[in-house]
Design an enzyme around this catalytic site. Structure first.
Site, PDB file in Angstrom:
ATOM      1  N   GLU A 135       3.335  -7.506   1.245  1.00 17.24           N
ATOM      2  CA  GLU A 135       3.749  -6.202   0.706  1.00 17.24           C
ATOM      3  C   GLU A 135       3.898  -5.161   1.809  1.00 17.24           C
ATOM      4  OE1 GLU A 135       2.824  -2.877  -2.716  1.00 17.24           O
ATOM      5  OE2 GLU A 135       2.124  -4.936  -3.001  1.00 17.24           O
ATOM      6  N   THR A 136       3.066  -5.248   2.829  1.00 16.29           N
ATOM      7  CA  THR A 136       3.216  -4.332   3.954  1.00 16.29           C
ATOM      8  C   THR A 136       4.555  -4.554   4.646  1.00 16.29           C
ATOM      9  OG1 THR A 136       0.817  -4.263   4.270  1.00 16.29           O
ATOM     10  CG2 THR A 136       2.175  -3.556   6.124  1.00 16.29           C
TER      11      THR A 136
END
Length: 129
Positions: A52-53
């Site tokens: 997700e980062t």
């Protein structure tokens, strides 16, 4: 290239940005005590945090940061191989880059290019207030 916020999850998990462009983002994360589950293998949640980062920063590379925030809407992950130590590398490439949403494919591999996790993340492009 280090773009690390020491007081965030990115900093705590020692994620590093390796390549940043509008169509490809690569980052790494060490596998060790901070990212392992009690059984001593890479925690699935750490892989998802890395994925997700990567999707968040990849989206940020494609929007005007003065006007919009990249915000995760949905993420899924398939953990296909365990990892006990070393480094994992996440590579995010776009499936879709729209005006209000983006969908990213994130492949997480080890030092030998073996697939550890595959993820898809849908990002919202939210106007700043």
């Amino acid at each position: 290239m280090q773009v690390r916020n020491k007081d965030s999850l990115v900093g705590e998990l020692e994620m590093d940005y390796v390549e940043l462009s509008s169509n490809r983002l690569v980052m790494t994360m060490p596998v060790g005590p901070k990212t392992q589950q009690p059984a001593g293998i890479l925690h699935g949640g750490a892989s998802v945090a890395l994925a997700e980062t990567a999707a968040t920063m990849a989206t940020a590379m494609n929007i005007d940061p003065q006007k919009y925030h990249p915000v995760g809407m949905e993420i899924n992950a398939n953990h296909v191989r365990s990892k006990t130590n070393g480094i994992v590398t996440a590579t995010a490439t776009p499936f879709h880059k729209g005006r209000t949403t983006m969908v990213w494919d994130i492949q997480i591999t080890d030092e030998n290019e073996k697939l550890i996790c595959v993820s898809r993340c849908t990002m919202a492009v939210v106007p700043k207030k």
